[in-house]
Write a protein that holds these residues in place. Sequence first.
Motif, short mmCIF file in Angstrom:
data_model
loop_
_atom_site.label_atom_id
_atom_site.label_comp_id
_atom_site.label_asym_id
_atom_site.label_seq_id
_atom_site.Cartn_x
_atom_site.Cartn_y
_atom_site.Cartn_z
N TYR A 1 -4.03 -1.10 4.28
CA TYR A 1 -4.80 -0.58 3.15
C TYR A 1 -6.27 -1.01 3.23
CZ TYR A 1 -2.61 2.15 -0.60
OH TYR A 1 -2.11 3.17 -1.38
N PHE B 1 0.83 -1.73 -2.33
CA PHE B 1 0.70 -1.77 -0.87
C PHE B 1 1.06 -3.13 -0.27
CE2 PHE B 1 -3.33 -3.25 -2.46
CZ PHE B 1 -3.69 -4.25 -1.58
N VAL C 1 5.74 6.28 -2.85
CA VAL C 1 4.60 6.29 -1.93
C VAL C 1 5.13 5.79 -0.59
CG1 VAL C 1 2.25 5.54 -1.45
CG2 VAL C 1 3.00 5.83 -3.82
N CYS D 1 0.52 1.97 -7.50
CA CYS D 1 -0.30 2.22 -6.32
C CYS D 1 -1.76 2.01 -6.68
CB CYS D 1 -0.08 3.63 -5.80
SG CYS D 1 -1.05 3.95 -4.31
N LEU D 2 -2.47 1.25 -5.88
CA LEU D 2 -3.89 0.99 -6.14
C LEU D 2 -4.68 2.29 -6.28
CD1 LEU D 2 -6.10 -1.72 -4.59
CD2 LEU D 2 -6.85 0.63 -4.38
MO LIG Z 1 -0.16 2.57 -2.75
#
Ligand SMILES: [Mo]
Length: 420
Positions: free
Chosen positions: A255, A234, A66, A139-140
């Motif tokens: 984010y 993030f 990412v 990743c959220l």
């Molecule tokens: Mo992410």
Amino acid sequence: MRPELSDFLAEHGNLTRRYFLRCGATVAAIGALPLFAQAKEGDPALQKAIDALETWLTKQDDFGDVSRGNPKPHTLDEAKRKEVGLTRDTWKLEVRSDPENKTRLHNPLTKEKNTAFTFNDLLKLAEKHVVRFPKVMTCLNMGAPLGNGIWEGVPLREVLWLTQPSRDLRRVFYYGYHNHDPTQMFRSSLPVGRVLEDLNGLPPVILCYKLNGHWLTPQRGGPVRIVVPEAYGFKSIKWLSHLFLSNMWRANDTYGEKNNDVDSLLKTFCETLSVPSKLKPGQPIAVTGYAQVGVAGLKKVQVWIQNDNETLPGGDKYFTRAPWRDAKTLPPPKHWGGGLPDDQIPVPTQGFNPQTGQPTTWPLRLSVAHWAVLLPGLPAGKYTLRCRTIDANGIAQPLPRPFRKSGRAAIQQVGLAVEA
Ligand SMILES: [Mo]
Ligand SMILES: Nc1nc2c(c(=O)[nH]1)N[C@H]1C(S)=C(S)[C@@H](COP(=O)(O)O)O[C@H]1N2
């Protein structure tokens, strides 16, 4: 086949006997499902699925990526990366007071004053302060983890103290190389207390330079990235170039601007890795998967197969009253994978015994564990298979934090067709 994979398979082969002895005891309790075939010891389909599992550690190059930026910083050629400080011999980190929310500090580390922090400085600190810990990078906003690794670095607080802060320090924020274009900046932040102290047995926030025993690659954020053990991806800024000590009292993460819960800690959840695509009536159903072990730990994984003609009771959107069955959490593998030199866990690594190289508890928090189950066969029809975790506090997925923008934990469902 890669050598570490074949060894992992051999290891899980040993597991089967123990696994089925346990499974035999629970096979009578199948809830609403008709029992067609009893799970037999050494079921070859389940064995095959366990044998095909991914290794516990992920090779750097096999991580999901990412990365923002145009061009993405890791795609720059070596000459350009040298020019912008993205190689180990050219890297320089600036650590200064946030001009808008000043912290008083006596020794900012800056390029102007020729005091910026170099890779050599980092390795010098590492001689005394090196830390390693396993962590899953997730990743959220995505489902499956990007990869599981052993991250090596120096606690960020060691660098913070070099600047000699004396007052007005409440938050730390940081960003990485972004093509000198403010619109490409990707920034994250932490309360200073989290940097200075590690509560609840968590590893420290680190300036990371190695992953699975190898220098961090450009794609993984090398030469240096932040790694925040308990957080979603993030917070772990790649190509780290700037750190600000600030008197700001709230988060200013990139984010956060995208409607994300920036204080969310890693959740516990599970997904399947293999579910048979075609099944005959009565054929036992071999299922494997992984669990992300979040801050709440992992007690067990459960699965449930529902006949699609069955109606579900109302008012139970997390299926808490369904006849869930326990799956088996697989023990630590004998071989770790991930390209770890000699397949040895480096010493010291948090969570591992330095003498034996084995984990001191299992599963390890903030990492992953694999699971397997053999379910009894079913009559012809259409079904839905679901899996869920029960965390170490006894709370079933997706609770206690079900909201989507604090990280994925939805109960996965997979269609199953049983045809004569
Ligand atoms: Mo992410
Ligand atoms: N500088 C920078 N750091 C970054 C990002 C980025 O785009 N730029 N992406 C973040 C996000 S959203 C995630 S999920 C992780 C992903 O880490 P990975 O690419 O090493 O798997 O990196 C984080 N660090």
